[in-house]
Design a protein around this motif. Structure first.
Motif, PDB file in Angstrom:
ATOM      1  N   HIS A 200       6.824 -53.177  42.315  1.00  7.55           N
ATOM      2  CA  HIS A 200       6.804 -51.954  43.111  1.00  7.55           C
ATOM      3  C   HIS A 200       7.758 -52.057  44.299  1.00  7.55           C
ATOM      4  CE1 HIS A 200       3.501 -50.881  40.578  1.00  7.55           C
ATOM      5  NE2 HIS A 200       2.720 -51.834  41.058  1.00  7.55           N
ATOM      6  N   LEU A 201       7.901 -53.251  44.834  1.00  6.06           N
ATOM      7  CA  LEU A 201       8.852 -53.475  45.921  1.00  6.06           C
ATOM      8  C   LEU A 201      10.278 -53.218  45.447  1.00  6.06           C
ATOM      9  CD1 LEU A 201       9.262 -54.421  48.851  1.00  6.06           C
ATOM     10  CD2 LEU A 201       9.412 -56.771  47.976  1.00  6.06           C
ATOM     11  N   ASP A 202      10.562 -53.566  44.204  1.00  6.15           N
ATOM     12  CA  ASP A 202      11.875 -53.290  43.622  1.00  6.15           C
ATOM     13  C   ASP A 202      12.146 -51.794  43.608  1.00  6.15           C
ATOM     14  OD1 ASP A 202      14.292 -54.052  41.910  1.00  6.15           O
ATOM     15  OD2 ASP A 202      13.215 -52.718  40.563  1.00  6.15           O
TER      16      ASP A 202
ATOM     17  N   THR B 292       4.225 -48.365  47.669  1.00  7.56           N
ATOM     18  CA  THR B 292       4.460 -49.349  48.729  1.00  7.56           C
ATOM     19  C   THR B 292       4.231 -48.746  50.114  1.00  7.56           C
ATOM     20  OG1 THR B 292       6.074 -50.488  47.327  1.00  7.56           O
ATOM     21  CG2 THR B 292       6.168 -50.932  49.693  1.00  7.56           C
TER      22      THR B 292
ATOM     23  N   TYR C 129       2.770 -58.003  47.247  1.00  9.24           N
ATOM     24  CA  TYR C 129       4.092 -58.038  46.603  1.00  9.24           C
ATOM     25  C   TYR C 129       4.175 -59.188  45.603  1.00  9.24           C
ATOM     26  CZ  TYR C 129       4.689 -55.253  50.782  1.00  9.24           C
ATOM     27  OH  TYR C 129       4.515 -54.316  51.777  1.00  9.24           O
ATOM     28  N   SER C 130       3.601 -60.328  45.957  1.00 10.50           N
ATOM     29  CA  SER C 130       3.672 -61.482  45.069  1.00 10.50           C
ATOM     30  C   SER C 130       2.785 -61.302  43.836  1.00 10.50           C
ATOM     31  CB  SER C 130       3.276 -62.762  45.813  1.00 10.50           C
ATOM     32  OG  SER C 130       1.971 -62.660  46.335  1.00 10.50           O
TER      33      SER C 130
ATOM     34  N   CYS D  51      13.355 -53.333  53.557  1.00 10.07           N
ATOM     35  CA  CYS D  51      12.447 -54.412  53.167  1.00 10.07           C
ATOM     36  C   CYS D  51      12.035 -55.246  54.386  1.00 10.07           C
ATOM     37  CB  CYS D  51      13.141 -55.296  52.131  1.00 10.07           C
ATOM     38  SG  CYS D  51      12.018 -56.362  51.215  1.00 10.07           S
TER      39      CYS D  51
ATOM     40  N   THR E 295       2.084 -58.690  42.215  1.00 11.96           N
ATOM     41  CA  THR E 295       2.640 -57.726  41.248  1.00 11.96           C
ATOM     42  C   THR E 295       4.029 -58.135  40.779  1.00 11.96           C
ATOM     43  OG1 THR E 295       3.525 -56.395  43.070  1.00 11.96           O
ATOM     44  CG2 THR E 295       1.355 -55.792  42.209  1.00 11.96           C
TER      45      THR E 295
ATOM     46  N   ALA F 207       6.526 -58.271  42.565  1.00  9.76           N
ATOM     47  CA  ALA F 207       7.439 -57.429  43.357  1.00  9.76           C
ATOM     48  C   ALA F 207       7.985 -56.244  42.565  1.00  9.76           C
ATOM     49  CB  ALA F 207       8.590 -58.268  43.930  1.00  9.76           C
TER      50      ALA F 207
END
Length: 244
Positions: free
Chosen positions: A81-83, A231, A74-75, A118, A77, A79
């Protein structure tokens, strides 16, 4: 060749938080960017494995290793894709009508479903890494498989009317190249790790199921759905590696 170099630099600067010496944006190279998503995945996967190997080699405490490996994808990229994952979880779990789900998808506010999703995502990832991995080398290929899935989904599926891809020229002939990359990544998993390579097949299946859920619920393809499926797919891959 120049267009391909530009597309690689653009892909890396857009989907990776690692500082890049290249600050290039050439609109004519944009249709080629998706071809380099799996290549970027290979770079990110190699670093992921390297972190795990170094931490194990220097006898870093297992909980710390689990935390580092859990947070890394996550870090690295930014985040991005996490978004997308959080946006889609908010929209899909709202159980509202399709138009309302699309409105929620584009809402910049974070809803309770996104927060819960999350938290569960991080707890699951940390738990799987804490359980130990059968072969950390597979982490090299986990981001490759997930990004092959995203590139194929954007290339082949009809875009949502509000998606940036609706106005973008997508070269569907690239699907053959992307399928070959996916097949090569899956085969490499079996060559490197024997039957543990099945974890990558499980990851690909996880991507397909997540994509189906997001696409059906929102009526089209966009970047958020690609990030959501990516993800979930990587979590499936990590889970499979851990449990094998």
């Amino acid at each position: 060749m120049k267009r391909y170099v530009q597309a690689w630099a653009m892909c890396r600067s857009m989907f990776c938080a690692i500082p890049s010496p290249w600050r290039i944006w050439e609109e004519k190279a944009r249709p080629l960017m998706l071809l380099f998503l799996p290549v970027l995945g290979l770079e990110l996967g190699a670093i992921w494995y390297g972190l795990g190997w170094l931490a194990t080699h220097f006898h870093v405490p297992a909980p710390v290793i689990a935390l580092v490996l859990c947070v890394y994808p996550y870090s690295v990229t930014g985040a991005i894709h996490l978004d997308g994952f959080m946006d889609v979880v908010d929209a899909v779990r709202s159980c509202a009508g399709k138009e309302r789900r699309r409105e929620i998808l584009k809402d910049s506010h974070v809803g309770s479903f996104a927060v819960v999703g999350c938290v569960v995502l991080f707890l699951a990832g940390y738990s799987f890494f804490s359980a130990g991995q059968s072969d950390l080398r597979l982490l090299i290929l986990v981001p490759v498989v997930s990004r092959c899935g995203s590139a194929l989904a954007v290339t082949l599926l009809p875009p949502m009317s509000t998606s940036q891809y609706a106005a973008q020229q997508i070269n569907r002939s690239h699907a053959v190249t992307l399928l070959l990359m996916l097949a090569a990544a899956l085969a490499a998993g079996f060559v490197m790790c024997g039957w543990c390579g099945l974890a990558l097949v499980i990851e690909a299946a996880g991507y397909g199921l997540a994509l189906l859920r997001g696409n059906r619920s929102l009526g089209g393809m966009n970047g958020d759905i690609a990030g959501y499926a990516l993800t979930i797919a990587e979590l499936c891959g990590v889970a499979a590696i851990s449990l094998m």
